[in-house]
Enzyme design. Structure first.
Site: not given
Length: 270
Positions: A12, A74, A185
């Site tokens: 992202s 991601c 993440c």
């Protein structure tokens, strides 16, 4: 498709550079194309339908650029879209990152593992499956961390707000007995020193980037797609955001010389 074709990687935003770095170390002669969807980062609060559509569009772009394999760097895109992507783009090898619950479960001494991730990842069926599969007899605590990826994407590493947010998300996990923290993440890899400082020296931090790199090597070898080129490979960077802005953050996270291009057909209004 030859074995000297590049490997396509997307996230992202720039968090996936942590995965790219591990792959570059493991496969020095490979060429890479990295797509940072910075105009739409982070994905954590997007709808599943949007994430799937966007991930597919980025995969199409990377394949048009000649990618021989795809890496979903991601966690949010993995939890929402990877199954559909593999079905759609078969037989292209697709390797995807996911929260490293399994190794964390083997490492914990207190029996409590904290997983830091986006809201979408924490609320996903895949995370629930990982917790059920590897968390028996353990306490797997999911901690959504809205805002952290945005601060990394903006390059605000020395910002007081970033340190305050890290403490806000980490301290409750430690208070509940977590001795192992999973970086769920990719953006959080670049916050590892801060997270370690807040958690304390006794806390083990688990980052799945190296495991992803090893899996890419395995899959390429299996498909006879490992590059036979000599010398160091090249990396091209694309973004849906503003190349100058993304490039300024890239300079802090990647060795000098990286040039960021605007991705045709994917650019947003960032």
């Amino acid at each position: 498709m030859g074995n000297r074709a590049p490997i396509g990687v997307f996230d992202s935003g720039l968090g996936g550079l942590a995965v790219l770095r591990s792959m570059r170390e493991a496969m020095a002669s490979e060429d890479f194309i990295y797509m940072a969807d910075s105009a739409y980062a982070p994905y954590g609060d997007r709808s599943p339908e949007w994430i799937l559509h966007r991930s597919a569009a980025i995969c199409e772009f990377l394949l048009q650029e000649g990618a021989k394999a795809l890496v979903v760097a991601c966690n949010t895109a993995t939890t929402v879209a990877v199954r559909a992507l593999r079905e759609r783009f078969s037989p292209v090898p697709i390797v995807a990152i996911e929260p490293a619950v399994k190794p964390a479960a083997a490492l914990t001494r207190s029996g409590v593992v904290g997983v830091m991730a986006t809201s979408r990842t924490i609320g996903s069926a895949q995370f629930a499956h990982l917790r059920e599969q590897y968390g028996r007899g353990l306490s797997i605590l999911g901690q959504a961390c809205p805002g952290l990826a945005d601060l990394v994407e903006a390059g605000r590493f020395d910002d007081d707000e970033l340190h305050q947010q890290v403490a806000h998300y980490v301290e409750p996990l430690i208070a509940r007995g977590a001795d192992t923290l999973v970086l769920g993440c990719t953006h959080y890899t670049f916050l590892r020193p801060i997270i370690q400082s807040v958690g304390g020296p006794a806390v083990t931090i688990v980052d799945p980037a190296i495991a992803v790199a090893n899996e890419v090597v395995r899959r390429l070898r299996e498909a006879q797609l490992l590059s036979d080129a000599r010398g160091r490979g090249h990396t091209m960077f694309f973004t849906s955001g503003r190349p100058v802005r993304v490039g300024a953050v890239l300079e802090r996270l990647w060795p000098p010389g990286g040039v960021v291009y605007r991705a045709p057909g994917l650019a947003g209004g960032d």
